[in-house]
Design an enzyme around this catalytic site. Sequence first.
Site, PDB file in Angstrom:
ATOM      1  N   ASP A  94       0.857  -1.157   0.040  1.00 51.28           N
ATOM      2  CA  ASP A  94       0.081   0.059   0.069  1.00 51.28           C
ATOM      3  C   ASP A  94       0.940   1.204   0.127  1.00 51.28           C
ATOM      4  O   ASP A  94       2.072   1.098   0.209  1.00 51.28           O
ATOM      5  CB  ASP A  94      -1.081  -0.075   1.358  1.00 51.28           C
ATOM      6  CG  ASP A  94      -1.959   0.857   0.904  1.00 51.28           C
ATOM      7  OD1 ASP A  94      -2.079   1.767  -0.072  1.00 51.28           O
ATOM      8  OD2 ASP A  94      -3.047   0.753   1.675  1.00 51.28           O
TER       9      ASP A  94
HETATM   10  C1  BGC Z   1      -5.120   3.186   0.254  1.00 49.65           C
HETATM   11  C2  BGC Z   1      -5.306   2.349  -0.811  1.00 49.65           C
HETATM   12  C3  BGC Z   1      -5.270   2.777  -2.233  1.00 49.65           C
HETATM   13  C4  BGC Z   1      -3.713   3.399  -2.080  1.00 49.65           C
HETATM   14  C5  BGC Z   1      -3.488   4.194  -3.608  1.00 49.65           C
HETATM   15  C6  BGC Z   1      -3.757   3.851  -0.089  1.00 49.65           C
HETATM   16  O1  BGC Z   1      -3.464   4.963   0.774  1.00 49.65           O
HETATM   17  O2  BGC Z   1      -4.946   2.497   1.496  1.00 49.65           O
HETATM   18  O3  BGC Z   1      -6.444   1.503  -0.734  1.00 49.65           O
HETATM   19  O4  BGC Z   1      -5.211   1.797  -3.139  1.00 49.65           O
HETATM   20  O5  BGC Z   1      -3.827   4.399  -1.273  1.00 49.65           O
HETATM   21  O6  BGC Z   1      -4.252   5.245  -3.824  1.00 49.65           O
END
Ligand code: BGC
Length: 733
Positions: A291
Site C-alpha cells: 500500500d
Molecule cells: C490506500 C489504498 C489505495 C492507495 C492508492 C492508500 O492510501 O490505503 O487503498 O489503493 O492509497 O491510492
Amino acid sequence: MMKLKHLATATFCLMVAFGCSSEKSPIYKDASADIEARVNDLVNRMTLEEKILQLNQYVLGINTVENNFGEMVKDIPVEIGSLIYFNDHAEVRNAMQKKAMEESRLGIPILFGHDVIHGYRTTYPIPLALACSWNPELVRQASEVAAQEAYDCGVNWTFSPMVDVSRDPRWGRVMECFGEDPYTNAVFCEAVVKGYQGDDMSEKNRIAACLKHYVGYGASEAGRDYVPTEISDQTLWDTYLPPFEAGVKAGAATLMSAFHTISGIPASANHYILTEVLKEKWQHDGFVVSDWGAVEQLRYQGMAEDEKEATMLAFNAGIEMDMADRMYQKYLATLLEEGKVDMKLVDESVRRVLRVKFRLGLFEQPYVEEKPESEMYLLPKSLEIAEKAAAESMVLLKNENSVLPLEDVGTIAVIGPVASDSTQHLGNWGARARAEDVVGIVQGMCEEYAGKSKILTAKGCDFEGEDKSGFAEAVRVAKASDVVVVCLGHKGSWSGENQSRSTIEIPKIQEELLSAVEATGKPVVVLVTTGRPVELPRIEKKADAILQTWHSGVRAGKAIAGLLSGRYNPSGKLAMTFPYSTGQIPVYYNRRHRARTGDQGLYKDITSEPMYPFAHGLSYSTFEYGKLTVSADKLKEGETISAEVTVKNASQRDGLETVHWFVKDPYSHITRPVKELKYFEKKLIKAGENVTFRFEINSLRDLGFVNREGKKYLDKGEYRIMVGDQSVSIYVI
Ligand code: BGC
C-alpha cells in the site's frame, strides 16, 4: 545509483557478447509463444537496474484523493514497472507509454494503475451499499462498466476489490468493503474480479484486479485507521482470509499488502501471509503491491530501524512491487550486494510482475485508443446499471402503516442538507467522479413526480454546526405539504480512508431539524444518506418510514425517487448490522456464544441486541415463507443434500426477495459462530406467485470449518440449517 549503472553496463556487454542483440525476434516479443517462456526470456535479458525498476511504482498526474497528495513526476524512468495514473484522458498515458516502448532498451510496457472502487466516471453505490443488493451479477456488470471506462482512459489495473471484513462502523473504510460477513465479501469479491478481468485479461476493456488490503485491516482497534490489530490465527483463517482466498481462486491478478500490524507483525513485513499462505499454499502466481508508503512505514510501526531495513523486511516477506515510496529503487541493489536479499527472489519478483503484464496483453497492445468522452463515459447502459444498482442497494428499514410508497400525494416536501446536495451521493473514493453527473434527490423527485405531485424544497440546515436559521423555512414548507421527506446524512468525505469517527451519530443539528419538521404532524419519511451504519434510535421515533440510501452514485436521486413512488419495490437488505448506539460496537450477527445464558453478561443499561440486524430490509410486497425442508437429514463427508423453501408473494406488487441460508453448528471442537451465512439467492416473485429457493449443501464446504492452520475439517454430529425464523436439523454421520 552509480553502482547500478556499472552493473547495467556490464550485463549489457555480456548480453551483446552472447549475441542477444543480433536476434531478430526475441521470444518475449512473440505473441504466439507461451507466457512463461516469454517471461523467462525477458528476465534473462534484463539488467539489475531494469529489474529493480520493474518493482517500483511512481505516480503520474495529480492524485485527487485528499489523503494521498501525489506529486507530478516529470522525469519518470522509462523502465519503471508501474505508474498510478491520475488523469482524465488517455493522451498523457499514451505519451508516457510511448517513451517506455521506444526509449527503453527492451521496450517493456508500463502498467498503469488507479483506484477504481465503485465505478470510474459512472459512479456506482459504495461497495458496502452494493453488498446490500445481494445481487452479485449486477455488481459484476457494474464492475465491467468500471473496467471499460478505466481502460478507455488508459488504466490497466485497479486497486480493488477491497474485501476487508469489518465489524466496526467507526472505521471510515467500512464503505469500501462488502460488510461484516466473510462469505458475503467472498461472493462479491469474486463478482468484482470477474467483472474487471473477465475470462481473459488481454481482451479490450479488461483490467487487472487487486485484492486489498491483505489482510485483516478491518480488525482495526476501535475503528481507528492504521492502528495495530490483534488477530488470532483462528480468526485470521475463519474471518479475514476467506474473501481473499475466494478472490485468488477467481483469478485476481494482484493483491495489496495492508498498512496495519497483525498481532505484532506488520502486514507488509509478514512472511506468513504474503508468502507461506498466498504463494505457497494458495499458489498465487501474480504479484503483491505494497500500500502507499507501506514499506517506509515499517519504521513508524517499530519494526525497521531505517529505510534499508524496511526494504529488506518488506521484500523478503513477499511484496514484489513498492508503491510510491521508492524504497526498492533506493535500497534493493545495496541489499543484494550485502547478501541480505537473494537475487533469486529479485528474479522471481520480476517474473511475477511481467507475468501480469503479459496476461494483460500489454506487450501487444501497449496503447489505448484516444476517444471522445462521449464514447467512454456515462453511456446509457452504464447509467441504467447505475440506477438499478442504487435502487437494489437501498434498504427500507421502517415503513409504518405503509406510508410508502408515496402514490397520489398532492404536495411532497423534500427537506434537509442532502436534498439538493448531489455531490454527497458520490461518497468517497470516486475515481473520476464529477458532481455534475449526479442526479440528486430534488431533481430525481421533480422528474419522477412531474405532472403528478408538487415538490417543495428547503435545506433547513447544514450537515453540521449550530445554524438553525433555515428551520423556519423548512417548517413552512412542511406545513404546506401532505408528506415530508427529510434527507439526512453524512457527507461523502466523512467515510473512507483516514475518516474514523468516535460516534456514528447523525449530527445533532440534523436531528433537531427532523424534530422541528415532525412537530408539524405531517407524515415523515427519513432518507439516511451515509457511508456507514449510523445510530438511528432518536430518528426512528420521529419517522414513519426510513430508507437507508447510502452514498449511491450518479443515479442516486433517480433510484430514491423511484423507490418512494413505487416504481421500484425496495429489495435491499443490510450487509452490516446497525447498532442502537456506538457503545454497542462491535455488534455483528456471526459472533461466538457467550459462556452464560439469559441476561448474564448482557448490557445493564441498554439492550444487547442491535437495532437493525444483518439481512434486515423491508419490501412493499409481503413474502410468506413455506415450510423449510431437506432432501435427507443424514449425510457423510463428500455427500450433498438440498434444502428448500417456497416463498409466496402475498401482495399485489411484484417484488425481489433474497433468501439467506445460514448454518449453525451447535457443538464443535473449535467453537463456531451462533450462525454463519453459507448461501444467498435473490429472485423476482410476481404478485400472488410462489417461487422455490434451494440451497445445495455440500458437506465439507458448507458445514465444515477451518482450523488455525487453514485446514478445512468436518465434525460429525448435528448441524442446523436456518432460513427466516425456521431451522431444521441435519446430521453428519
Ligand atoms: C490506500 C489504498 C489505495 C492507495 C492508492 C492508500 O492510501 O490505503 O487503498 O489503493 O492509497 O491510492
